[in-house]
Design an enzyme around this catalytic site. Structure first.
Site, PDB file in Angstrom:
ATOM      1  N   HIS A 271       0.797  -1.216   0.000  1.00  0.00           N
ATOM      2  CA  HIS A 271       0.000   0.000   0.000  1.00  0.00           C
ATOM      3  C   HIS A 271       0.840   1.282   0.000  1.00  0.00           C
ATOM      4  O   HIS A 271       0.352   2.337   0.388  1.00  0.00           O
ATOM      5  CB  HIS A 271      -1.002   0.012   1.162  1.00  0.00           C
ATOM      6  CG  HIS A 271      -1.966  -1.122   1.090  1.00  0.00           C
ATOM      7  ND1 HIS A 271      -1.668  -2.358   1.629  1.00  0.00           N
ATOM      8  CD2 HIS A 271      -3.189  -1.224   0.534  1.00  0.00           C
ATOM      9  CE1 HIS A 271      -2.683  -3.168   1.407  1.00  0.00           C
ATOM     10  NE2 HIS A 271      -3.620  -2.505   0.739  1.00  0.00           N
TER      11      HIS A 271
ATOM     12  N   ALA B 281       6.180   6.067  12.573  1.00  0.00           N
ATOM     13  CA  ALA B 281       4.894   5.788  11.950  1.00  0.00           C
ATOM     14  C   ALA B 281       3.982   7.009  12.057  1.00  0.00           C
ATOM     15  O   ALA B 281       3.909   7.656  13.095  1.00  0.00           O
ATOM     16  CB  ALA B 281       4.234   4.592  12.629  1.00  0.00           C
TER      17      ALA B 281
ATOM     18  N   ASN C  36      -5.055  23.659 -15.387  1.00  0.00           N
ATOM     19  CA  ASN C  36      -4.259  24.853 -15.695  1.00  0.00           C
ATOM     20  C   ASN C  36      -5.135  26.089 -15.548  1.00  0.00           C
ATOM     21  O   ASN C  36      -6.353  25.988 -15.362  1.00  0.00           O
ATOM     22  CB  ASN C  36      -3.704  24.755 -17.128  1.00  0.00           C
ATOM     23  CG  ASN C  36      -2.747  23.606 -17.288  1.00  0.00           C
ATOM     24  OD1 ASN C  36      -1.793  23.481 -16.527  1.00  0.00           O
ATOM     25  ND2 ASN C  36      -2.994  22.756 -18.281  1.00  0.00           N
TER      26      ASN C  36
ATOM     27  N   SER D 263       5.209   3.032   9.017  1.00  0.00           N
ATOM     28  CA  SER D 263       3.894   2.917   8.392  1.00  0.00           C
ATOM     29  C   SER D 263       3.123   4.232   8.411  1.00  0.00           C
ATOM     30  O   SER D 263       3.143   4.969   9.392  1.00  0.00           O
ATOM     31  CB  SER D 263       3.058   1.855   9.120  1.00  0.00           C
ATOM     32  OG  SER D 263       3.599   0.586   8.909  1.00  0.00           O
TER      33      SER D 263
END
Length: 179
Positions: A54, A129, A85, A111
């Site tokens: 992930h 983490a 834009n 993580s």
């Protein structure tokens, strides 16, 4: 698994190849890529790295050898992201500036950390983490929090008052969370 026009060295392990998106990048020998990972064009991953499930490694990110990227780590590559834009047309390649990011050898990223583009994470550094890294991380520093701040040194945990068994509590205190 789209692995198009990438340079992938020997002994790269891609777990569940149907569940990754790798294109236009370079990956060094002995690296391990988990499921649900995207590694975009123009990114480089060194040898013997671990990119956990992930995680998102976007264009402009260079990861040197022996780096650990834990689950759900997100890199960014634009300081001023926009969908369109000024004339209302959808932005495409070349319509925005890619800001490079460097992760030096032996660093570890915990993580769910977010790495904002334009920073360097130093040699052997440890990102806690859930940290949001918005500034350069010195070599061997331990950083945690939002935004990430230095809370220790991986080489001298006792001297900095941050024994490894207490790093979790220290990181939680920096983040304002009870441990």
């Amino acid at each position: 698994m789209p692995i198009n026009s990438s340079i992938i060295s020997e002994d790269v392990v891609v777990l569940y190849p149907d569940l990754v998106n790798i294109y236009g990048c370079e990956i060094g020998a002995g690296t391990r890529i988990g499921p649900f990972v995207e590694i975009q064009k123009g990114s480089t991953i060194g040898r013997r790295c671990k990119i956990s499930s992930h995680s998102f490694v976007c264009e402009g990110v260079t990861i040197e050898d022996d780096v650990m990227v834990a689950h759900g780590v997100m890199f960014t590559n634009g300081l001023y992201p926009r969908a369109t834009n000024d004339d209302g047309t959808l932005q495409r390649d070349g319509d925005w500036e890619c800001t490079p990011t460097l992760v030096r050898r032996g660093a570890s990223i915990g993580s769910n950390a977010t790495i904002v583009c334009g920073v360097t994470i130093g040699i052997g550094a440890l990102v806690g983490a859930g940290a949001v890294v918005t500034r350069d991380v010195p070599d061997y520093a331990v950083v945690a929090g939002v935004p990430a701040r230095v809370i220790g040194d991986v080489r001298h945990p006792a001297a900095s008052g941050r024994h490894p068994n207490r790093l979790r509590a220290s990181a939680a205190a920096v983040a304002g969370v009870a441990s």
